[in-house]
Design a protein around this motif. Structure first.
Motif, PDB file in Angstrom:
ATOM      1  N   ASN A  19     -21.968  -8.206  -0.656  1.00  0.00           N
ATOM      2  CA  ASN A  19     -23.283  -8.495  -0.097  1.00  0.00           C
ATOM      3  C   ASN A  19     -23.505  -7.648   1.155  1.00  0.00           C
ATOM      4  O   ASN A  19     -22.657  -6.827   1.535  1.00  0.00           O
ATOM      5  CB  ASN A  19     -23.437  -9.993   0.186  1.00  0.00           C
ATOM      6  N   TYR A  24     -17.406 -10.555  -0.347  1.00  0.00           N
ATOM      7  CA  TYR A  24     -17.520 -11.045  -1.717  1.00  0.00           C
ATOM      8  C   TYR A  24     -16.650 -12.290  -1.854  1.00  0.00           C
ATOM      9  O   TYR A  24     -15.735 -12.513  -1.061  1.00  0.00           O
ATOM     10  CB  TYR A  24     -17.127  -9.971  -2.739  1.00  0.00           C
ATOM     11  N   ASN A 258     -27.299  -7.731  -4.861  1.00  0.00           N
ATOM     12  CA  ASN A 258     -25.939  -7.881  -4.349  1.00  0.00           C
ATOM     13  C   ASN A 258     -25.799  -9.130  -3.491  1.00  0.00           C
ATOM     14  O   ASN A 258     -24.708  -9.686  -3.366  1.00  0.00           O
ATOM     15  CB  ASN A 258     -25.541  -6.643  -3.539  1.00  0.00           C
ATOM     16  N   ASN A 259     -26.892  -9.589  -2.878  1.00  0.00           N
ATOM     17  CA  ASN A 259     -26.835 -10.808  -2.075  1.00  0.00           C
ATOM     18  C   ASN A 259     -26.970 -12.068  -2.916  1.00  0.00           C
ATOM     19  O   ASN A 259     -26.917 -13.189  -2.380  1.00  0.00           O
ATOM     20  CB  ASN A 259     -27.937 -10.779  -1.003  1.00  0.00           C
ATOM     21  N   ASN A 261     -25.002 -12.389  -5.802  1.00  0.00           N
ATOM     22  CA  ASN A 261     -23.844 -12.330  -6.708  1.00  0.00           C
ATOM     23  C   ASN A 261     -24.223 -11.739  -8.059  1.00  0.00           C
ATOM     24  O   ASN A 261     -23.785 -12.226  -9.112  1.00  0.00           O
ATOM     25  CB  ASN A 261     -23.231 -13.725  -6.903  1.00  0.00           C
TER      26      ASN A 261
END
Length: 276
Positions: A19, A24, A258-259, A261
């Motif tokens: 993130n 992670y 990406n933030n 998951n």
């Protein structure tokens, strides 16, 4: 239990796997790795980060993942470097001279990445030093780039300079050098300079050949320009929702950000489907 449609997974790190806080979920990743390995799938980290940084990032899983580091210039299997594609010291110094000639402001935010250490000038602005000590924890400050040692292996130059000049830089230097360069960017202002013909896809091809996995059984995730070749290689290509538009255009699918998951959610979807 049904088979997965892929036998190898390749993920970028910044903006993709981690993130925005560079974190992670280790527990969740361990569970996914376990499930992937039960299906015989391999996991490969493909990043612009150097191998030493990736070793720290994934130290808990070093025996379960392989690395395509420095945008394909360094390959790591079972925790050991198995191949490097390097510049000569002469080429590095010629390239820095070319920067001084054409883009003099770039030299103060330039970092030379070697296998043993990375190098930047003592005169480098403090903000650049702070940000890059995270990515290059084995950095050494020097008075002049002529002081870089002859016995290191130089895989990449990173420079904080407007990436709009990358094609001009690549063409201009290559027109006068026997050793050719390739200039890419991960989406920020930074340019990464590696040997011509080197990218994440070339490193992945070597791993796929070793693992006897065809490219149509590779699933790959990325967000930036330096992921494009990798995504084009993969049979299942995912651009992150937060990724660059140019990356989304060439990817077959879009993953959550990406933030959110995104990588884990996509992989869990495939794993859950296979377990039905």
């Amino acid at each position: 239990m049904a088979d997965l449609p892929f036998r190898a997974v390749a993920v970028d790190v910044d903006g993709t796997f981690e993130n925005d806080n560079k974190e992670y979920d280790h527990e969740m990743f361990g569970e996914i790795l376990y499930r992937l390995h039960k299906h015989g799938a391999h996991f490969i980290i493909a990043s612009g980060r150097p191998a030493g940084r990736l070793g720290d990032d994934f130290g808990d899983f070093i025996d379960s993942v392989d690395f395509v580091a420095d945008n394909g210039a360094v390959l790591v299997r079972d925790g050991k470097i198995i191949r490097t594609t390097c510049f000569s010291k002469k080429c590095i110094l010629n390239l820095i001279d070319y920067f001084r000639l054409r883009y003099p402001g770039a030299v103060k935010t330039l970092l030379v990445s070697g296998v043993n250490h990375s190098y930047f000038l003592k005169s480098t602005p403090p903000a650049f030093k702070r940000s890059h000590h995270y990515f290059y924890p084995n950095s050494i400050e020097i008075d002049d780039f002529s002081q870089i040692p002859s016995d290191d292996q130089y895989t990449k130059i990173t420079v904080d300079y407007p990436s709009k000049v990358r094609h001009e830089l690549e063409y201009g230097f290559n027109s006068r050098s026997m050793e050719k360069i390739h200039v890419t960017t991960s989406g920020w202002n930074y340019m990464d300079i590696i040997r011509q013909g080197v990218n994440k896809a070339t490193g992945l091809k070597e791993f796929l050949a070793y693992l006897d996995v065809p490219r149509n059984e590779l699933i790959a995730f990325g967000d930036g320009e330096n992921d494009i070749e990798m995504l084009k290689l993969a049979g299942f290509s995912y651009a992150m929702e937060n990724g660059q538009d140019s990356v989304k255009k060439i990817a077959k699918f879009i993953a959550p950000s990406n933030n959110d998951n995104g990588v884990f959610k996509v992989l869990n979807h495939y794993l859950n489907e296979a377990n039905k």
